[in-house]
Structure formats: structure tokens, C-alpha cells
Design an enzyme around this catalytic site. Structure first.
Site, short mmCIF file in Angstrom:
data_model
loop_
_atom_site.label_atom_id
_atom_site.label_comp_id
_atom_site.label_asym_id
_atom_site.label_seq_id
_atom_site.Cartn_x
_atom_site.Cartn_y
_atom_site.Cartn_z
N TYR A 53 -3.69 18.17 4.93
CA TYR A 53 -3.07 17.48 3.83
C TYR A 53 -1.63 17.06 4.11
O TYR A 53 -1.14 15.97 3.78
CB TYR A 53 -3.30 18.00 2.57
N ASN A 89 -8.49 7.15 -4.30
CA ASN A 89 -7.66 7.48 -3.09
C ASN A 89 -6.35 8.54 -3.69
O ASN A 89 -6.21 8.30 -4.65
CB ASN A 89 -7.15 6.24 -2.61
N HIS A 106 -9.18 11.67 -8.14
CA HIS A 106 -9.48 12.69 -7.09
C HIS A 106 -7.78 13.32 -6.60
O HIS A 106 -7.76 14.07 -5.72
CB HIS A 106 -10.07 12.29 -5.68
N CYS A 114 0.24 24.36 -9.07
CA CYS A 114 0.11 25.88 -9.14
C CYS A 114 -1.40 26.40 -9.54
O CYS A 114 -1.59 26.14 -10.78
CB CYS A 114 1.25 26.27 -10.15
N CYS A 133 5.67 28.60 -6.90
CA CYS A 133 5.69 27.78 -8.08
C CYS A 133 6.90 27.43 -8.65
O CYS A 133 7.63 28.70 -9.28
CB CYS A 133 4.70 27.91 -9.26
P1 OAD Z 1 -15.57 6.33 2.73
O1 OAD Z 1 -15.07 6.73 3.74
O2 OAD Z 1 -17.15 7.23 2.15
O3 OAD Z 1 -16.37 4.88 2.43
C1 OAD Z 1 -15.19 3.67 2.94
C2 OAD Z 1 -15.66 2.30 2.34
O4 OAD Z 1 -14.86 1.66 2.66
C3 OAD Z 1 -17.19 2.24 3.20
O5 OAD Z 1 -18.00 1.31 2.16
C4 OAD Z 1 -16.84 0.96 4.24
O6 OAD Z 1 -17.52 0.17 4.41
C5 OAD Z 1 -15.51 0.42 3.40
N1 OAD Z 1 -14.32 -0.36 4.15
C6 OAD Z 1 -14.01 0.13 5.28
N2 OAD Z 1 -13.07 -0.57 5.90
C7 OAD Z 1 -12.55 -1.55 5.05
C8 OAD Z 1 -11.98 -2.45 4.80
N3 OAD Z 1 -11.01 -2.96 5.68
N4 OAD Z 1 -12.20 -3.49 3.70
C9 OAD Z 1 -13.27 -3.11 2.97
N5 OAD Z 1 -13.74 -2.09 2.70
C10 OAD Z 1 -13.70 -1.28 4.12
O7 OAD Z 1 -14.55 6.57 1.32
P2 OAD Z 1 -14.78 6.73 -0.17
O8 OAD Z 1 -15.97 5.96 -0.82
O9 OAD Z 1 -13.41 6.52 -0.71
O10 OAD Z 1 -13.01 12.55 -1.89
O11 OAD Z 1 -15.01 8.20 -0.07
C11 OAD Z 1 -15.13 8.75 -1.66
C12 OAD Z 1 -14.67 10.14 -1.61
O12 OAD Z 1 -15.19 10.85 -0.69
C13 OAD Z 1 -13.10 10.29 -1.31
O13 OAD Z 1 -12.28 10.01 -2.57
C14 OAD Z 1 -12.99 11.77 -0.70
C15 OAD Z 1 -14.02 11.80 0.15
O14 OAD Z 1 -14.51 13.03 0.49
C16 OAD Z 1 -12.29 13.82 -1.90
O15 OAD Z 1 -11.63 14.09 -0.83
C17 OAD Z 1 -12.55 14.62 -3.18
#
Ligand code: OAD
Length: 230
Positions: A53, A89, A106, A114, A133
Site C-alpha cells: 500500500y 477506488n 473500499h 487504528c 495511533c
Molecule cells: P478490475 O481490475 O477488476 O477491472 C478494471 C475494469 O476497468 C475492467 O472492466 C477493464 O475493462 C476496465 N478498464 C481498463 N482500462 C480502462 C480504460 N482506460 N477505460 C475504461 N475502462 C478501463 O477493477 P475493479 O472493477 O475496480 O478491491 O475491481 C474491483 C475491486 O477489486 C477493487 O476495488 C479492489 C479489487 O480487488 C479491493 O481491493 C477491496
């Protein structure tokens, strides 16, 4: 139209240089979820999790919002409807672009939490396992990120917004992670118009009433222009 609810995922920040999770070469191809994004992984090796992170905090800190973030900020300031962004995000790019109503379901890289007393404070650029903390002194601090197996933040407010939405859009999210992936079903059931804006179809694409595919920096400003023209 009274309320527009927009769910965003990693795809909206991709063109700002922040890696997505599940695209080819994405974060989950380089790191094991069990190691860096679960409470068990943090208990086993807090330094490894902080390193992950801390690196992402550094990247997010130097990233700039792109045309898609800017278009959503313009939608909020110029459209007569209430506009609410629910983001998965953990970067701060919506706020950097000027959006005000942003719910971080998220968590946020910019905050430390903490685990002992739940106090939150501004995270230093590099968090360490022995950081204490500022409120209770416990050396039990963690990134303020929701990990797998934990409950996303603000869910009751989010479900309320979804129920009231006339228009729901999901931007740059793969539809692989719940509960966010279920938002489209919920809003569709309540009669909202639903739109997916994505580079490639998500896992829940069939539920949406409208789809637009392409890069976020191209399709989001076009979509916002159309909405503002009425
Ligand atoms: P993903 O990596 O699962 O999906 C990314 C999405 O963005 C896909 O559908 C791609 O097609 C799309 N994409 C990529 N580049 C793009 C662009 N230039 N323009 C438009 N779309 C684009 O990411 P998330 O769906 O955000 O959670 O993932 C959900 C959660 O899974 C995250 O918040 C995270 C992860 O594990 C935690 O860490 C709790």
C-alpha cells in the site's frame, strides 16, 4: 431526473497511470490477494502489506486526474440532478478533479486506521507496522482499506442512494467484486436507467439497459456532454 448514481472502478484511473487489478499484467497478477488484501495476510506479514500500500500511495500521490474524472466533476456542478459517485477506488482522483459527493466504499490510501480504537488520521507516505495511533497510542495501525472478507464502508447510505437513483452508471469496473457488482440489479429493479461505460464488457453487462465501450477518457466526456445537453 432527480438523482444520478455513478459507480467507478480501477478503469477510470487507468489512463492516469494507476494499474487495474484484473486486466493483463494487473495488480492481482503481480501480488497474491491472500497476502496483501486480507486481514489474515496482514496478521501474517504486516510489513509486506504496508510495502504494497505504501507503493500504491506513492503512485496515487503523483497521479493526476484525467478527462473522465474531470467530466464527472463537471456533471456534478452543471447537472440539475443530484450526482453521487460511489467509488471502489482508493485513490483521491475524483476529489482532485473537483467532485464533492464521493463515497469511498473500499477506503482510501490517504488514511490510516487504528485497529484498536478505529481512530483515523492522515497516513504518512510510508506506514510501518510499529506506527502508533495518535489517539490511543496502540501500535496497531493499518491502511484504511477494505480487504477481502471485510464489510465495505457506508453501505446503508449507498443502498439509499441506489434506491433513489433515476440513472445509474458503472464506469471502468469488471463486475467481479460484490456488493458493487450487484448495484446494477438493484437499481434496475427500482426502475432506473442503467449504463455501463467500460473498455471491455463486465461480468454483469447483460443487466445494463445501455452500454458504451471504449477508453474512459473518450467515452465518459461524450456521455457527460450528452447528459448536459439534455
Ligand atoms: P478490475 O481490475 O477488476 O477491472 C478494471 C475494469 O476497468 C475492467 O472492466 C477493464 O475493462 C476496465 N478498464 C481498463 N482500462 C480502462 C480504460 N482506460 N477505460 C475504461 N475502462 C478501463 O477493477 P475493479 O472493477 O475496480 O478491491 O475491481 C474491483 C475491486 O477489486 C477493487 O476495488 C479492489 C479489487 O480487488 C479491493 O481491493 C477491496
Amino acid at each position: 431526473m432527480k438523482k444520478i448514481v455513478i459507480l467507478t472502478g480501477a478503469g477510470i484511473s487507468a489512463e492516469s497511470g494507476l494499474g487495474t487489478f484484473r486486466d493483463e499484467g494487473g495488480l492481482w497478477a503481480q501480488h497474491r490477494i491472500e497476502d496483501v488484501a486480507t486481514p489474515e495476510g496482514f496478521a501474517r506479514d504486516p510489513q509486506l502489506v504496508h510495502d504494497f500500500y505504501n507503493a500504491r500511495r506513492g503512485q496515487a500521490g503523483s497521479a493526476r486526474p484525467n478527462a473522465a474524472h474531470a467530466a464527472l466533476a463537471r456533471l456534478e456542478s452543471e447537472h440539475p440532478a443530484e450526482v453521487v459517485i460511489v467509488t471502489q477506488n482508493v485513490d483521491g482522483l475524483h476529489e482532485a478533479a473537483g467532485s464533492k459527493a464521493v463515497i469511498h466504499m473500499h477506503g482510501r490510501l490517504s488514511a490510516a486506521l487504528c485497529a484498536a480504537c478505529e481512530h483515523r488520521w492522515e497516513a504518512p507516505e510510508a506506514m510501518r507496522p510499529d506506527d502508533s495511533c495518535p489517539a490511543c497510542g496502540a501500535a496497531d495501525s493499518r491502511p484504511d482499506i477494505v480487504w477481502f472478507g471485510e464489510m465495505p464502508y457506508h453501505m446503508s447510505a449507498i443502498w439509499d442512494h441506489l434506491r433513489e437513483a433515476d440513472l445509474f452508471a458503472a464506469i471502468g469496473t469488471s463486475g467481479e467484486v460484490y456488493p458493487a457488482a450487484a448495484f446494477v440489479q438493484d437499481t434496475d429493479r427500482h426502475g432506473a436507467h442503467t449504463v455501463e461505460l467500460n473498455l471491455a464488457p463486465s461480468s454483469v453487462v447483460s443487466v445494463f439497459s445501455e452500454t458504451r465501450f471504449g477508453k474512459a477518457t473518450e467515452i465518459v466526456p461524450q456521455w457527460v456532454d450528452n447528459l448536459l445537453r439534455g
